[in-house]
Write an enzyme that holds these catalytic residues in place. Structure first.
Site, PDB file in Angstrom:
ATOM      1  N   ASP A  28       0.862  -1.184   0.000  1.00 20.22           N
ATOM      2  CA  ASP A  28       0.000   0.000   0.000  1.00 20.22           C
ATOM      3  C   ASP A  28       0.900   1.235   0.000  1.00 20.22           C
ATOM      4  O   ASP A  28       1.869   1.319   0.751  1.00 20.22           O
ATOM      5  CB  ASP A  28      -0.908  -0.007   1.240  1.00 20.22           C
ATOM      6  CG  ASP A  28      -2.036   0.996   1.127  1.00 20.22           C
ATOM      7  OD1 ASP A  28      -3.196   0.591   1.177  1.00 20.22           O
ATOM      8  OD2 ASP A  28      -1.749   2.219   1.001  1.00 20.22           O
ATOM      9  N   ILE A  29       0.579   2.191  -0.861  1.00 23.15           N
ATOM     10  CA  ILE A  29       1.417   3.383  -1.028  1.00 23.15           C
ATOM     11  C   ILE A  29       1.353   4.285   0.214  1.00 23.15           C
ATOM     12  O   ILE A  29       2.271   5.068   0.461  1.00 23.15           O
ATOM     13  CB  ILE A  29       1.019   4.151  -2.321  1.00 23.15           C
ATOM     14  CG1 ILE A  29       2.191   4.960  -2.844  1.00 23.15           C
ATOM     15  CG2 ILE A  29      -0.214   4.991  -2.135  1.00 23.15           C
ATOM     16  CD1 ILE A  29       3.284   4.161  -3.461  1.00 23.15           C
ATOM     17  N   GLU A  87     -12.234   3.472  -1.724  1.00 19.21           N
ATOM     18  CA  GLU A  87     -11.454   4.430  -2.508  1.00 19.21           C
ATOM     19  C   GLU A  87     -11.183   3.916  -3.917  1.00 19.21           C
ATOM     20  O   GLU A  87     -11.356   4.653  -4.889  1.00 19.21           O
ATOM     21  CB  GLU A  87     -10.133   4.704  -1.770  1.00 19.21           C
ATOM     22  CG  GLU A  87      -9.254   5.769  -2.398  1.00 19.21           C
ATOM     23  CD  GLU A  87      -7.881   5.839  -1.713  1.00 19.21           C
ATOM     24  OE1 GLU A  87      -7.803   5.667  -0.476  1.00 19.21           O
ATOM     25  OE2 GLU A  87      -6.894   6.048  -2.422  1.00 19.21           O
ATOM     26  N   HIS A  92      -9.797  -5.652  -3.294  1.00 23.41           N
ATOM     27  CA  HIS A  92      -8.476  -5.802  -2.680  1.00 23.41           C
ATOM     28  C   HIS A  92      -8.615  -6.119  -1.204  1.00 23.41           C
ATOM     29  O   HIS A  92      -9.525  -5.628  -0.534  1.00 23.41           O
ATOM     30  CB  HIS A  92      -7.597  -4.566  -2.888  1.00 23.41           C
ATOM     31  CG  HIS A  92      -8.218  -3.264  -2.479  1.00 23.41           C
ATOM     32  ND1 HIS A  92      -9.118  -2.595  -3.272  1.00 23.41           N
ATOM     33  CD2 HIS A  92      -8.074  -2.515  -1.363  1.00 23.41           C
ATOM     34  CE1 HIS A  92      -9.488  -1.481  -2.669  1.00 23.41           C
ATOM     35  NE2 HIS A  92      -8.888  -1.403  -1.506  1.00 23.41           N
ATOM     36  N   HIS A  94      -6.609  -5.828   2.347  1.00 23.68           N
ATOM     37  CA  HIS A  94      -5.497  -5.231   3.089  1.00 23.68           C
ATOM     38  C   HIS A  94      -4.946  -6.286   4.041  1.00 23.68           C
ATOM     39  O   HIS A  94      -5.720  -6.885   4.809  1.00 23.68           O
ATOM     40  CB  HIS A  94      -5.966  -4.054   3.940  1.00 23.68           C
ATOM     41  CG  HIS A  94      -6.448  -2.852   3.186  1.00 23.68           C
ATOM     42  ND1 HIS A  94      -5.671  -1.719   3.017  1.00 23.68           N
ATOM     43  CD2 HIS A  94      -7.623  -2.589   2.573  1.00 23.68           C
ATOM     44  CE1 HIS A  94      -6.365  -0.812   2.342  1.00 23.68           C
ATOM     45  NE2 HIS A  94      -7.556  -1.314   2.060  1.00 23.68           N
TER      46      HIS A  94
HETATM   47  P1  5GP Z   1      -9.809   1.343   0.018  1.00 24.28           P
HETATM   48  O1  5GP Z   1     -10.339   1.306  -1.414  1.00 24.28           O
HETATM   49  O2  5GP Z   1      -9.523  -0.028   0.567  1.00 24.28           O
HETATM   50  O3  5GP Z   1     -10.698   2.159   0.914  1.00 24.28           O
HETATM   51  O4  5GP Z   1      -8.418   2.132  -0.027  1.00 24.28           O
HETATM   52  C1  5GP Z   1      -7.528   1.968  -1.096  1.00 24.28           C
HETATM   53  C2  5GP Z   1      -6.129   1.732  -0.590  1.00 24.28           C
HETATM   54  O5  5GP Z   1      -5.273   1.681  -1.728  1.00 24.28           O
HETATM   55  C3  5GP Z   1      -5.584   2.849   0.314  1.00 24.28           C
HETATM   56  O6  5GP Z   1      -5.031   2.265   1.491  1.00 24.28           O
HETATM   57  C4  5GP Z   1      -4.529   3.557  -0.539  1.00 24.28           C
HETATM   58  O7  5GP Z   1      -3.417   3.998   0.210  1.00 24.28           O
HETATM   59  C5  5GP Z   1      -4.132   2.491  -1.542  1.00 24.28           C
HETATM   60  N1  5GP Z   1      -3.792   3.024  -2.848  1.00 24.28           N
HETATM   61  C6  5GP Z   1      -4.536   3.897  -3.583  1.00 24.28           C
HETATM   62  N2  5GP Z   1      -3.937   4.155  -4.765  1.00 24.28           N
HETATM   63  C7  5GP Z   1      -2.782   3.435  -4.773  1.00 24.28           C
HETATM   64  C8  5GP Z   1      -1.740   3.299  -5.729  1.00 24.28           C
HETATM   65  O8  5GP Z   1      -1.738   3.881  -6.812  1.00 24.28           O
HETATM   66  N3  5GP Z   1      -0.723   2.448  -5.405  1.00 24.28           N
HETATM   67  C9  5GP Z   1      -0.691   1.772  -4.224  1.00 24.28           C
HETATM   68  N4  5GP Z   1       0.356   0.966  -4.006  1.00 24.28           N
HETATM   69  N5  5GP Z   1      -1.665   1.882  -3.292  1.00 24.28           N
HETATM   70  C10 5GP Z   1      -2.694   2.714  -3.563  1.00 24.28           C
END
Ligand code: 5GP
Length: 131
Positions: A28-29, A87, A92, A94
């Site tokens: 995760d970035i 987001e 995905h 975590h």
């Molecule tokens: P969620 O969709 O689970 O609420 O959050 C998306 C997760 O993906 C976040 O923790 C965010 O930091 C990570 N994320 C979003 N865009 C990128 C990206 O381009 N690269 C990586 N490695 N992680 C990402």
């Protein structure tokens, strides 16, 4: 193609932790802790519970192997698993090495790690996964 599908295809760079034909794992970035990893299907599907049963089962088994590698690379009490997907519209999981339940709080401030640190973390997990 969405951002995570492009990451899995290698069209957008990522810190690779594990992969097979069907699934891909990368850091995760914006990590909550060192070793915070995302596991995705290469196939584009938004909502994890829209996945067919057999694909979802294989996804979870792959995530389990990644979690074992994370725990070996980053000793912790347990590796926690969370699915949000608020987001990025690509399923995905975590995986987060936990010392306590506080490590699973997504409202916590994120770590700011250098590219070198991220590379080193991903390499450690990849090495463990490849054993
Ligand atoms: P969620 O969709 O689970 O609420 O959050 C998306 C997760 O993906 C976040 O923790 C965010 O930091 C990570 N994320 C979003 N865009 C990128 C990206 O381009 N690269 C990586 N490695 N992680 C990402």
């Amino acid at each position: 193609m969405g951002i995570f599908a492009k990451i899995a295809a290698g069209e957008i760079p990522s810190y690779k932790c594990a992969e097979n034909d069907e699934f891909y794992a990368f850091l995760d970035i914006n990590p909550l802790v060192k070793g915070h990893t995302l596991v995705i299907p290469r196939r584009e599907v938004d909502y994890i519970f829209d996945m067919e049963d057999d694909e979802l089962a294989r996804f979870e088994v792959f995530a389990k192997k990644v979690a074992v590698a994370i725990k070996a690379a980053f000793p912790c009490v347990k590796v926690g698993q969370a699915v949000l997907g608020l987001e990025v519209p690509h399923a995905h999981i975590h995986l987060i090495p936990m010392q306590s339940e506080k490590d699973m709080n997504f409202a916590n401030p994120k770590l700011s790690l250098s590219a070198e640190e991220m590379q080193e973390i991903a390499c450690k997990i990849y090495q463990e996964f490849s054993k």
